[in-house]
Design a protein around this motif. Structure first.
Motif, PDB file in Angstrom:
ATOM      1  N   ILE A  97       1.624   6.626  -6.976  1.00 32.75           N
ATOM      2  CA  ILE A  97       0.601   7.620  -7.329  1.00 32.75           C
ATOM      3  C   ILE A  97       1.144   9.030  -7.130  1.00 32.75           C
ATOM      4  O   ILE A  97       0.960   9.903  -7.988  1.00 32.75           O
ATOM      5  N   THR A 132      -7.367   4.147  -7.343  1.00 33.24           N
ATOM      6  CA  THR A 132      -7.000   3.185  -6.311  1.00 33.24           C
ATOM      7  C   THR A 132      -7.053   3.795  -4.923  1.00 33.24           C
ATOM      8  O   THR A 132      -6.499   4.869  -4.682  1.00 33.24           O
ATOM      9  N   PHE A 144       2.086   1.670  -3.525  1.00 25.99           N
ATOM     10  CA  PHE A 144       1.049   2.254  -4.378  1.00 25.99           C
ATOM     11  C   PHE A 144       0.968   3.759  -4.156  1.00 25.99           C
ATOM     12  O   PHE A 144       0.863   4.534  -5.106  1.00 25.99           O
ATOM     13  N   ASN A 158       0.832  -1.213   0.000  1.00 26.07           N
ATOM     14  CA  ASN A 158       0.000   0.000   0.000  1.00 26.07           C
ATOM     15  C   ASN A 158       0.859   1.253   0.000  1.00 26.07           C
ATOM     16  O   ASN A 158       0.530   2.242  -0.659  1.00 26.07           O
ATOM     17  N   LYS A 182      -1.042  -3.834 -12.108  1.00 29.08           N
ATOM     18  CA  LYS A 182      -2.205  -3.284 -11.406  1.00 29.08           C
ATOM     19  C   LYS A 182      -2.412  -1.861 -11.880  1.00 29.08           C
ATOM     20  O   LYS A 182      -1.479  -1.068 -11.917  1.00 29.08           O
ATOM     21  N   ASN A 183      -3.643  -1.539 -12.226  1.00 32.68           N
ATOM     22  CA  ASN A 183      -4.024  -0.185 -12.598  1.00 32.68           C
ATOM     23  C   ASN A 183      -4.170   0.626 -11.318  1.00 32.68           C
ATOM     24  O   ASN A 183      -4.863   0.211 -10.397  1.00 32.68           O
ATOM     25  N   LEU A 184      -3.541   1.782 -11.249  1.00 27.67           N
ATOM     26  CA  LEU A 184      -3.600   2.618 -10.051  1.00 27.67           C
ATOM     27  C   LEU A 184      -4.648   3.714 -10.127  1.00 27.67           C
ATOM     28  O   LEU A 184      -4.897   4.386  -9.139  1.00 27.67           O
ATOM     29  N   LYS A 223       0.543   5.588 -13.281  1.00 24.42           N
ATOM     30  CA  LYS A 223      -0.838   5.152 -13.527  1.00 24.42           C
ATOM     31  C   LYS A 223      -1.020   3.660 -13.313  1.00 24.42           C
ATOM     32  O   LYS A 223      -2.145   3.175 -13.213  1.00 24.42           O
ATOM     33  N   SER A 224       0.092   2.935 -13.258  1.00 23.67           N
ATOM     34  CA  SER A 224       0.037   1.491 -13.043  1.00 23.67           C
ATOM     35  C   SER A 224       1.332   1.049 -12.365  1.00 23.67           C
ATOM     36  O   SER A 224       2.303   1.802 -12.304  1.00 23.67           O
ATOM     37  N   VAL A 225       1.302  -0.162 -11.859  1.00 22.64           N
ATOM     38  CA  VAL A 225       2.496  -0.751 -11.249  1.00 22.64           C
ATOM     39  C   VAL A 225       2.589  -2.200 -11.712  1.00 22.64           C
ATOM     40  O   VAL A 225       1.582  -2.894 -11.816  1.00 22.64           O
TER      41      VAL A 225
END
Length: 103
Positions: free
Chosen positions: A51, A97, A47, A44, A92-94, A56-58
């Motif tokens: 951000i 999120t 993430f 978390n 993963k799309n952020l 935008k993604s990871v």
């Protein structure tokens, strides 16, 4: 663990200014600390850092023999993009999120 002793780590790159994709290159927790929510806190935080840095993604890579990790990543919202040999490439799309709750 003694105060100041490392029990886990997560390494993330947030420097892809073209595709805005962060990359987790390493995550690990000492076995005696598994199941305590430490991986969830680390991911978390990763993430949030991604951000904050405009990602935008990871993405990450995982070995298909590591069922514990694969299950954890899927619970965190990662999906399999492709497989090459024994390696899963997951993303993963952020966008949109919020902190993820892993049961």
């Amino acid at each position: 663990a003694d105060v100041g002793e490392y029990i886990g780590l997560l390494a993330i790159y947030v420097n892809d200014i073209i595709n805005h994709n962060a990359f987790i290159s390493s995550i690990g927790i000492l076995p005696e600390y598994h199941g305590l929510g430490i991986s969830e806190k680390l991911i978390n935080k990763a993430f949030a850092v991604a951000i904050k840095n405009g990602m935008k993604s990871v993405s990450l890579e995982a070995n298909n023999n590591n069922n514990r990790a694969l299950g954890f990543y899927k619970k965190c919202g990662f999906f399999e993009e492709k497989r090459i040999g024994d390696t899963f490439f997951m993303t993963k799309n952020l966008l949109g999120t919020a902190p993820h709750q892993v049961n």
